[in-house]
Design a protein around this motif. Structure first.
Motif, PDB file in Angstrom:
ATOM      1  N   LYS A  89      48.855  46.858  -5.455  1.00 27.83           N
ATOM      2  CA  LYS A  89      49.041  47.495  -4.153  1.00 27.83           C
ATOM      3  C   LYS A  89      47.829  48.356  -3.824  1.00 27.83           C
ATOM      4  CE  LYS A  89      54.082  47.796  -4.406  1.00 27.83           C
ATOM      5  NZ  LYS A  89      55.260  48.702  -4.329  1.00 27.83           N
ATOM      6  N   GLN A  90      47.731  48.662  -2.540  1.00 32.07           N
ATOM      7  CA  GLN A  90      46.690  49.586  -2.094  1.00 32.07           C
ATOM      8  C   GLN A  90      47.281  50.985  -2.042  1.00 32.07           C
ATOM      9  OE1 GLN A  90      45.166  49.803   2.096  1.00 32.07           O
ATOM     10  NE2 GLN A  90      43.278  49.025   1.165  1.00 32.07           N
ATOM     11  N   VAL A  91      46.710  51.888  -2.789  1.00 27.82           N
ATOM     12  CA  VAL A  91      47.227  53.248  -2.865  1.00 27.82           C
ATOM     13  C   VAL A  91      46.234  54.198  -2.209  1.00 27.82           C
ATOM     14  CG1 VAL A  91      48.594  52.813  -4.919  1.00 27.82           C
ATOM     15  CG2 VAL A  91      46.205  53.517  -5.162  1.00 27.82           C
ATOM     16  N   ARG A  92      46.698  55.428  -1.998  1.00 32.18           N
ATOM     17  CA  ARG A  92      45.879  56.405  -1.283  1.00 32.18           C
ATOM     18  C   ARG A  92      45.747  57.698  -2.074  1.00 32.18           C
ATOM     19  NH1 ARG A  92      48.617  57.814   4.031  1.00 32.18           N
ATOM     20  NH2 ARG A  92      50.425  57.851   2.619  1.00 32.18           N
ATOM     21  N   SER A  93      44.647  58.364  -1.814  1.00 37.50           N
ATOM     22  CA  SER A  93      44.427  59.714  -2.301  1.00 37.50           C
ATOM     23  C   SER A  93      43.820  60.519  -1.156  1.00 37.50           C
ATOM     24  CB  SER A  93      43.496  59.731  -3.511  1.00 37.50           C
ATOM     25  OG  SER A  93      43.326  61.052  -4.000  1.00 37.50           O
ATOM     26  N   ALA A  94      43.792  61.818  -1.296  1.00 34.29           N
ATOM     27  CA  ALA A  94      43.259  62.681  -0.236  1.00 34.29           C
ATOM     28  C   ALA A  94      42.477  63.814  -0.867  1.00 34.29           C
ATOM     29  CB  ALA A  94      44.375  63.230   0.645  1.00 34.29           C
ATOM     30  N   ILE A  95      41.476  64.256  -0.147  1.00 25.41           N
ATOM     31  CA  ILE A  95      40.644  65.362  -0.593  1.00 25.41           C
ATOM     32  C   ILE A  95      40.339  66.254   0.603  1.00 25.41           C
ATOM     33  CG2 ILE A  95      38.523  63.999  -0.300  1.00 25.41           C
ATOM     34  CD1 ILE A  95      37.332  65.609  -2.618  1.00 25.41           C
ATOM     35  N   LYS A  96      40.338  67.547   0.357  1.00 23.84           N
ATOM     36  CA  LYS A  96      40.041  68.531   1.395  1.00 23.84           C
ATOM     37  C   LYS A  96      38.636  69.060   1.204  1.00 23.84           C
ATOM     38  CE  LYS A  96      41.785  72.838   3.437  1.00 23.84           C
ATOM     39  NZ  LYS A  96      42.820  73.909   3.332  1.00 23.84           N
ATOM     40  N   LEU A  97      37.869  69.089   2.282  1.00 22.23           N
ATOM     41  CA  LEU A  97      36.500  69.590   2.252  1.00 22.23           C
ATOM     42  C   LEU A  97      36.393  70.794   3.182  1.00 22.23           C
ATOM     43  CD1 LEU A  97      36.394  66.181   2.665  1.00 22.23           C
ATOM     44  CD2 LEU A  97      34.106  66.622   1.825  1.00 22.23           C
TER      45      LEU A  97
END
Length: 262
Positions: A89-97
């Motif tokens: 599957k295609q999974v996601r992550s997130a990062i705050k800048l």
């Protein structure tokens, strides 16, 4: 006879020079001590003058190599990108800048796995103190030979985040980082870590919270900007406030003219 006697000493000195040639060299060297002493001084001054700019350049280059680069962004998470482990599957992550500098800063993502990873947005420009979320998409492949993936372990995929100081009003284009390579700062190289999607953890909860905030930021950007220009009514009819007031004034003048004539 007197003339021959006067010339004999010269002949004797010539014969002595022939017998003792080193005496002639010593006399010639000692005859000009000032010239020989001044020559090393000139060479010494010449060498010092030439070595000054090279020593300055070497000191500055050494200082740049020793001193750490000044970072412009604060990242959260700061060292790793966490993904839920879901093979196939295609999974996601997130990062705050967040831009912690006093100038406008452009940022850009790079990855070692461009076939299975991509970022949205791939880059942008942040004003001083401004924050933004970026979503990272990754396709999780099945483990080879049906081996079980070791969770909470580092993956081979890496993400590099770079920054560049820009002027206010400059829009992000990837070519900015190619044109000013000397001014680019590598903020961080992030490693990928897979998390067990079925086991609750603090890292997984934080990842879900970041993903929700990233989606909210995307929806906020989709909203139309508030109208600051003339209002558009109907099929392209532009109504300006000044024009509207003028039409009302003319209508009032016509009513007053009709009343006065009657």
């Amino acid at each position: 006879m007197a003339i021959t006697d006067r010339q004999n000493p010269r002949a004797e000195t010539k014969s002595l020079f022939r017998l003792f040639p080193f005496w002639q060299r010593r006399t010639t060297i000692s005859s000009s001590p000032s010239s020989t002493q001044n020559q090393p001084d000139r060479n010494r001054h010449r060498n010092t003058d030439v070595s000054k700019p090279s020593s300055a350049l070497s000191i500055s280059s050494v200082a740049r190599s020793i001193l750490p680069a000044r970072r412009r962004l604060r990242l959260d998470p700061s060292s790793y990108l966490y993904f839920p482990y879901e093979p196939g599957k295609q999974v996601r992550s997130a990062i705050k800048l967040k831009n912690t500098s006093k100038s406008h800063t452009a940022f850009k993502f790079q990855t070692t796995a461009p076939k299975s990873c991509y970022m949205r947005p791939p880059g942008g420009v942040l004003a001083p103190g401004e924050s933004a979320f970026a979503t990272v998409f990754k396709f999780v492949e099945h483990p080879e030979n049906n081996e079980k993936q070791q969770l909470n372990q580092k993956s081979k995929a890496k993400f590099k985040i770079m920054s560049l100081k820009v002027k206010p009003g400059v829009e992000f284009v990837p070519e900015l980082f190619d044109e000013q390579k000397d001014q680019v700062t590598v903020e961080r190289v992030l490693r990928v870590i897979f998390l067990d999607a079925e086991r609750p953890s603090a890292a997984l909860e934080k990842l879900k919270r970041h993903l929700d905030e990233a989606e909210a930021a995307v929806e906020e950007r989709k909203k139309p900007l508030p109208e600051t220009g003339p209002r558009v009514v109907g099929e392209g009819l532009v109504i300006d406030e000044w024009k509207e007031r003028r039409e009302k004034y003319l209508a009032r003048q016509q009513v007053e003219a009709i009343d006065s004539s009657s």
